[in-house]
Enzyme design. Structure first.
Site, PDB file in Angstrom:
ATOM      1  N   THR A 157       9.235  22.549  10.419  1.00 58.13           N
ATOM      2  CA  THR A 157       8.434  21.361  10.115  1.00 58.13           C
ATOM      3  C   THR A 157       9.320  20.138   9.851  1.00 58.13           C
ATOM      4  O   THR A 157       9.006  19.051  10.359  1.00 58.13           O
ATOM      5  CB  THR A 157       7.488  21.649   8.937  1.00 58.13           C
TER       6      THR A 157
ATOM      7  N   GLU B   8       9.693  10.781  13.662  1.00 56.79           N
ATOM      8  CA  GLU B   8      10.248   9.520  13.166  1.00 56.79           C
ATOM      9  C   GLU B   8      11.151   8.869  14.203  1.00 56.79           C
ATOM     10  O   GLU B   8      11.121   7.650  14.378  1.00 56.79           O
ATOM     11  CB  GLU B   8      11.004   9.743  11.855  1.00 56.79           C
TER      12      GLU B   8
ATOM     13  N   HIS C  26       1.242  20.754  10.729  1.00 61.88           N
ATOM     14  CA  HIS C  26       1.946  21.632  11.665  1.00 61.88           C
ATOM     15  C   HIS C  26       0.988  22.755  12.039  1.00 61.88           C
ATOM     16  O   HIS C  26       0.648  23.594  11.210  1.00 61.88           O
ATOM     17  CB  HIS C  26       3.219  22.171  11.016  1.00 61.88           C
TER      18      HIS C  26
END
Length: 126
Positions: free
Chosen positions: A34, A42, A68
């Site tokens: 994750t 990002e 997730h």
């Protein structure tokens, strides 16, 4: 180019051992971690607006929501797409999705704020 909704970026990765939960310490299974999903999302947000920021500007992350949804073992191709969906002054809101060939791996939002790089860094020296 100006900051406006619709700016997008895509990344394509192949999950490697270094991307796994085992390697990054977020779990004990050899699947896409994750934290790596977040880092890739990002990166996509940064790339989406890179050409639209003014001289001396950058953006910094301020808020994340990530879900997730599916495991991606080593060797899986994963595509991460980020799109700028809202501009509110200096505040930027992105939606992102990570998908493999069969399913949605993760979805979420990332908020970033546009800052003057030098001014931002000068505050750290205080």
């Amino acid at each position: 180019m100006t900051l406006a909704p619709g700016l997008r970026a895509q990344l394509l990765i192949v999950v490697e051992q270094g991307d796994t939960a085992v390697k990054v310490g977020s779990g004990d299974v050899p699947v896409l971690a994750t934290p790596r999903v977040l880092a890739l999302a990002e990166r996509a947000t940064v790339q989406a607006v890179a050409g639209a920021l003014g001289p001396g500007q950058t953006s910094v992350g301020t808020k994340v929501a990530l879900e997730h949804l599916a495991a991606s073992p080593v060797g899986t191709h994963v595509e991460i797409t980020a799109e700028l969906v809202e501009v509110d002054g200096r505040r930027l809101v992105f939606a992102f999705t990570a998908r493999d060939r069969h399913t949605t791996v993760a979805t979420g939002t990332i908020e970033r704020v546009v800052v003057e790089r030098e001014r931002f860094l000068s505050k750290l020296a205080r």
